[in-house]
Each structure stands twice: as structure tokens, then as C-alpha cells.
Design a protein around this motif. Structure first.
Motif, mmCIF file in Angstrom:
data_model
loop_
_atom_site.group_PDB
_atom_site.id
_atom_site.type_symbol
_atom_site.label_atom_id
_atom_site.label_comp_id
_atom_site.label_asym_id
_atom_site.label_seq_id
_atom_site.Cartn_x
_atom_site.Cartn_y
_atom_site.Cartn_z
ATOM 1 N N GLY A 110 51.090 41.367 37.561
ATOM 2 C CA GLY A 110 50.372 42.008 36.461
ATOM 3 C C GLY A 110 49.884 43.397 36.837
ATOM 4 N N MET A 111 49.634 43.637 38.127
ATOM 5 C CA MET A 111 49.204 44.984 38.548
ATOM 6 C C MET A 111 50.384 45.946 38.516
ATOM 7 N N SER A 112 51.586 45.450 38.886
ATOM 8 C CA SER A 112 52.717 46.382 38.848
ATOM 9 C C SER A 112 53.242 46.544 37.422
ATOM 10 N N SER A 124 51.824 44.918 31.297
ATOM 11 C CA SER A 124 52.242 44.307 30.025
ATOM 12 C C SER A 124 52.405 42.787 30.186
ATOM 13 N N VAL A 125 52.611 42.327 31.432
ATOM 14 C CA VAL A 125 52.736 40.875 31.663
ATOM 15 C C VAL A 125 51.401 40.189 31.337
ATOM 16 N N ASP A 126 50.295 40.770 31.803
ATOM 17 C CA ASP A 126 48.978 40.190 31.512
ATOM 18 C C ASP A 126 48.611 40.370 30.044
ATOM 19 N N LEU A 127 48.970 41.524 29.493
ATOM 20 C CA LEU A 127 48.691 41.757 28.068
ATOM 21 C C LEU A 127 49.388 40.674 27.236
ATOM 22 N N THR A 128 50.655 40.416 27.550
ATOM 23 C CA THR A 128 51.444 39.477 26.756
ATOM 24 C C THR A 128 51.036 38.025 27.004
ATOM 25 N N HIS A 129 50.967 37.639 28.274
ATOM 26 C CA HIS A 129 50.839 36.203 28.562
ATOM 27 C C HIS A 129 49.405 35.745 28.778
ATOM 28 N N THR A 130 48.484 36.676 28.995
ATOM 29 C CA THR A 130 47.085 36.259 29.148
ATOM 30 C C THR A 130 46.285 36.619 27.894
ATOM 31 N N PHE A 131 46.409 37.860 27.410
ATOM 32 C CA PHE A 131 45.628 38.208 26.210
ATOM 33 C C PHE A 131 46.316 37.769 24.912
ATOM 34 N N MET A 132 47.563 38.176 24.713
ATOM 35 C CA MET A 132 48.215 37.852 23.435
ATOM 36 C C MET A 132 48.412 36.340 23.273
ATOM 37 N N SER A 133 48.608 35.641 24.387
ATOM 38 C CA SER A 133 48.727 34.172 24.274
ATOM 39 C C SER A 133 47.405 33.605 23.737
ATOM 40 N N THR A 134 46.291 34.164 24.183
ATOM 41 C CA THR A 134 44.983 33.711 23.679
ATOM 42 C C THR A 134 44.842 34.056 22.193
ATOM 43 N N TYR A 135 45.229 35.269 21.855
ATOM 44 C CA TYR A 135 45.155 35.711 20.456
ATOM 45 C C TYR A 135 45.965 34.765 19.552
ATOM 46 N N ALA A 137 37.782 36.555 38.421
ATOM 47 C CA ALA A 137 38.312 37.932 38.411
ATOM 48 C C ALA A 137 37.648 38.804 37.343
ATOM 49 N N ILE A 138 37.000 38.190 36.341
ATOM 50 C CA ILE A 138 36.343 39.015 35.301
ATOM 51 C C ILE A 138 35.173 39.798 35.881
ATOM 52 N N TYR A 139 34.599 39.309 37.028
ATOM 53 C CA TYR A 139 33.402 39.942 37.590
ATOM 54 C C TYR A 139 33.727 41.214 38.364
ATOM 55 N N GLY A 140 35.003 41.386 38.776
ATOM 56 C CA GLY A 140 35.367 42.554 39.584
ATOM 57 C C GLY A 140 34.903 42.396 41.025
ATOM 58 N N ASP A 141 34.823 43.502 41.735
ATOM 59 C CA ASP A 141 34.507 43.487 43.172
ATOM 60 C C ASP A 141 33.008 43.730 43.343
ATOM 61 N N ARG A 142 32.204 42.666 43.330
ATOM 62 C CA ARG A 142 30.749 42.800 43.397
ATOM 63 C C ARG A 142 30.238 42.180 44.690
ATOM 64 N N LYS A 143 29.123 42.690 45.156
ATOM 65 C CA LYS A 143 28.579 42.174 46.418
ATOM 66 C C LYS A 143 27.585 41.037 46.178
ATOM 67 N N ASP A 144 26.975 40.986 44.974
ATOM 68 C CA ASP A 144 25.992 39.929 44.710
ATOM 69 C C ASP A 144 26.717 38.604 44.432
ATOM 70 N N ALA A 145 25.967 37.488 44.553
ATOM 71 C CA ALA A 145 26.569 36.185 44.218
ATOM 72 C C ALA A 145 26.857 36.186 42.723
ATOM 73 N N SER A 152 44.414 43.830 36.241
ATOM 74 C CA SER A 152 44.685 43.710 34.801
ATOM 75 C C SER A 152 44.593 42.239 34.391
ATOM 76 N N TYR A 153 44.849 41.329 35.329
ATOM 77 C CA TYR A 153 44.627 39.898 35.068
ATOM 78 C C TYR A 153 43.164 39.664 34.665
ATOM 79 N N GLY A 154 42.226 40.165 35.504
ATOM 80 C CA GLY A 154 40.795 39.990 35.221
ATOM 81 C C GLY A 154 40.413 40.664 33.906
#
Ligand SMILES: NC(=O)c1ccc[n+]([C@@H]2O[C@H](COP(=O)([O-])OP(=O)(O)OC[C@H]3O[C@@H](n4cnc5c(N)ncnc54)[C@H](O)[C@@H]3O)[C@@H](O)[C@H]2O)c1
Length: 319
Positions: A93-95, A98-109, A130-138, A151-153
Motif C-alpha cells: 500500500g505504501m508503494s 491505490s491498493v489501500d484506497l480500493t481494498h481498505t477504504f472503498m471496500s468499507t464504503y 496503525a491509525i495512531y501513527g508513530d507516537r511515543k505515548d501509550a 496509507s493503510y493506517g
């Protein structure tokens, strides 16, 4: 009128275990999967059960999905959709986002469109740390602002958004579960799966992405399914959202690689590529807070290392 449930991504790693659990609990289950990443053999057990129907279809073929789901319902009421279908290959999905757009978001839609059309009240969604990103807190359900680094997150976070908007309109209840790294039998991807595959091909050397210090909490799939079922039964708000995972222990990639080597090819040397992360978009280390689901009464029994040990035995035994 009898009822049934739909599991999307049912031939995948987690979806197939969930399907088996729902069938064991007496539900009539319709599984749907494009088999893009999932495997028919993951349904070996489910297909023996007359209460299981499998639909081989891509959620992006919306009209075909409408027709096939409606036919499979056979006049019953469809109560709940457990939506797990997604692209689980984060580097891919990073390379090509459109793979994440199609199979993760549009599949949900499209799942939401089907639910609106068929008047399905309840949705359970497989989201991710992965939605939280790179955070240092718990990472807790209250953490923010949320800036995913893959792009997955990003597409998981966008999916959460379109789901809560639908809750404002036509859905009755939603459960959003954010998983960490889940491991166990029937894996279709992931580091253990890759390591086993690599060692079978070249038993003398294991090439590992990153420097091995990536440090994350791992949860065994059996405990994930316990938690998903538990929170579904015990939480009854309109919007229910939980981190499901492990907070008191974590494991390094180095430890995982050593476990796989010991199990599959004890004489193999481990060669690290270097760098603090496995791939662009990889969150190298995080801590999860599971206080919220603990308050509800669930916590994992296995430590992260115990979950890994069990998963390594299971995955190595499958190939
Ligand atoms: N495994 C983990 O560690 C983990 C962690 C966080 C979140 N999740 C989420 O849990 C869910 C299940 O993950 P998994 O590890 O079992 O992955 P998986 O790849 O084994 O399962 C996903 C399934 O979805 C199917 N699929 C993908 N796009 C589809 C489409 N457009 N239409 C129909 N089917 C489609 C794939 O063929 C696959 O069988 C996913 O939503 C994933 O993002 C998994």
C-alpha cells in the motif's frame, strides 16, 4: 424470522477464525472474500457446516455483492456485518496507495452501501493500531491528534470516519476494534509467515528487514477472537470502540527471528538489513493501552512472547 451474519474477509487469517467461532456459537454465517489474499483452505472447517455459505466476490463489484448477499440471506434477516476485508499488505500500500484506497477504504464504503440497502443494523469493524501513527505515548482510545504514517493506517482511519457518519444516519450500532499485531495459524502475511517462507527457501540464512530492535506487542489470534466476541456481547452503546491487545509485554523482531530459526532451521544465520524499521510506513515501536476493554472485563492471558512462541509453532507446522 431467523437471522444471519456476514463476515467480509472470511477466507483471511483473522476472518476465518472469526467465522469458525461464530459458527460454533450457533450463528448462520455468510462469508465473503475476493481471495485476493485469503485462501479457500482457511474455510476447510467452516465448509463442513451447513450454516455456512461462502461468496467469492470482490466488495468493489457492488452490484454483484448486493445480488449474491441477498440470495445467500434466503429470507432471513441480516443482523450484523463483521467487516474484516482489507489490504493487509502495508508495504504494498505504501508503494501503491491505490491498493489501500480500493481494498481498505472503498471496500468499507461498499459494505456500508450494502448495509443501507439491506437495512442491516449492526457493524463490527476491524481497525488497527496503525491509525495512531508513530507516537511515543501509550496508545489509548483518547490519544490524538491522529496522524497515520502509512496509507493503510490512513485508509483505516478514513474508514472509521465514514462508519461513524453512517451511524449518524442509518446504522444502529457500531463496534470499532483496533488491533495491534496479531499472530497465529492460517496467517496470510506478517513477519513470522515471511521468515518461515524464507527459511524453507534458503535454510542457511534468514534475511530480516530492519535491525531487529523493532519492539511491538503481539496478540494470539485465539485471544483476539475471544476479545471481539466478549466486547460485542458486553458493550451496548451506539458507538463502541476498543483497543484490543497486549499492554504489559512486547517482543522484538530479533526475538521473533530467533524463535523461527530455532523452530525451522536451527543452524541458519540471521542477517539484519539495518535501520530502525522494516519498511517505509512501519511503526517501529509502540505501547498499547487496553484499560478500556480491561474495565469491561477482558484481558489477554498470554504474554507477547508466549503468543509468538505459539504462533511460530503453528505457522511452521502449516508449511
Ligand atoms: N493481522 C493483523 O495483525 C492485523 C492488525 C490490525 C488490523 N488488522 C485488520 O484485520 C482484518 C483482517 O486481517 P488479516 O490479518 O486476517 O488479513 P488477511 O489479508 O488475511 O485478510 C483480509 C481478507 O480480506 C480479503 N479482501 C481484501 N480486499 C477485498 C475486497 N475488496 N473484497 C473482498 N475481500 C477482500 C482478502 O482476500 C483477505 O482474505 C483486516 O481488516 C486488517 O486490516 C489485522
Amino acid at each position: 424470522m431467523s437471522s444471519c451474519v456476514l463476515v467480509t474477509g472470511s477466507a483471511g487469517f483473522i476472518g476465518s477464525h472469526l467465522t469458525d467461532r461464530l459458527l460454533a456459537k450457533g450463528f448462520t454465517v455468510i462469508g465473503l472474500d475476493s481471495l485476493m489474499l485469503g485462501r479457500r483452505e482457511n474455510h476447510k472447517q467452516a465448509l463442513k457446516n451447513p450454516d455456512f455459505t461462502f461468496i467469492h466476490e470482490d466488495l468493489n463489484n457492488k452490484v454483484e455483492c448486493f445480488k449474491k448477499i441477498q440470495a445467500a440471506i434466503q429470507g432471513r434477516s441480516l443482523e450484523t456485518v463483521w467487516h474484516l476485508a482489507a489490504n493487509s499488505d502495508i508495504p504494498k500500500g505504501m508503494s501503491d496507495p491505490s491498493v489501500d484506497l480500493t481494498h481498505t477504504f472503498m471496500s468499507t464504503y461498499h459494505v456500508l452501501e450494502v448495509m443501507k440497502f439491506l437495512k442491516v443494523p449492526n457493524l463490527v469493524f476491524a481497525s488497527s493500531s496503525a491509525i495512531y501513527g508513530d507516537r511515543k505515548d501509550a496508545l489509548s482510545e483518547e490519544s490524538g491528534p491522529l496522524f497515520p504514517i502509512s496509507s493503510y493506517g490512513a485508509m483505516k482511519l478514513a474508514s472509521e470516519g465514514i462508519i461513524t457518519a453512517a451511524l449518524e444516519s442509518y446504522l444502529k450500532k457500531v463496534w470499532i476494534y483496533r488491533f495491534p499485531n496479531v499472530v497465529g495459524s492460517r496467517s496470510t502475511h506478517g513477519a513470522i509467515f515471511d521468515f518461515v517462507k524464507k527459511l524453507r527457501a534458503t535454510p542457511e540464512i534468514l534475511d530480516v528487514l530492519g535491525d531487529g530492535t523493532q519492539d511491538k506487542p503481539y496478540l494470539h489470534v485465539s485471544e483476539l477472537i475471544d476479545a471481539m466476541a466478549f466486547a460485542f456481547e458486553k458493550s451496548n452503546d451506539r458507538l463502541n470502540f476498543f483497543n484490543i491487545g497486549q499492554e504489559s509485554s512486547s517482543s522484538t523482531v530479533k526475538h521473533m527471528a530467533e524463535l523461527v530459526v530455532k523452530q525451522v532451521s536451527p543452524k541458519a544465520k540471521i542477517r539484519y538489513a539495518g535501520g530502525d524499521r522494516g519498511w517505509v510506513g512501519d511503526v517501529p515501536a509502540f505501547k498499547f493501552s487496553i484499560e478500556k476493554i480491561k474495565r469491561l472485563g477482558w484481558s489477554p492471558k498470554l504474554t507477547s512472547n508466549q503468543a509468538l512462541e505459539r504462533a511460530v509453532r503453528e505457522i511452521a507446522g502449516e508449511s
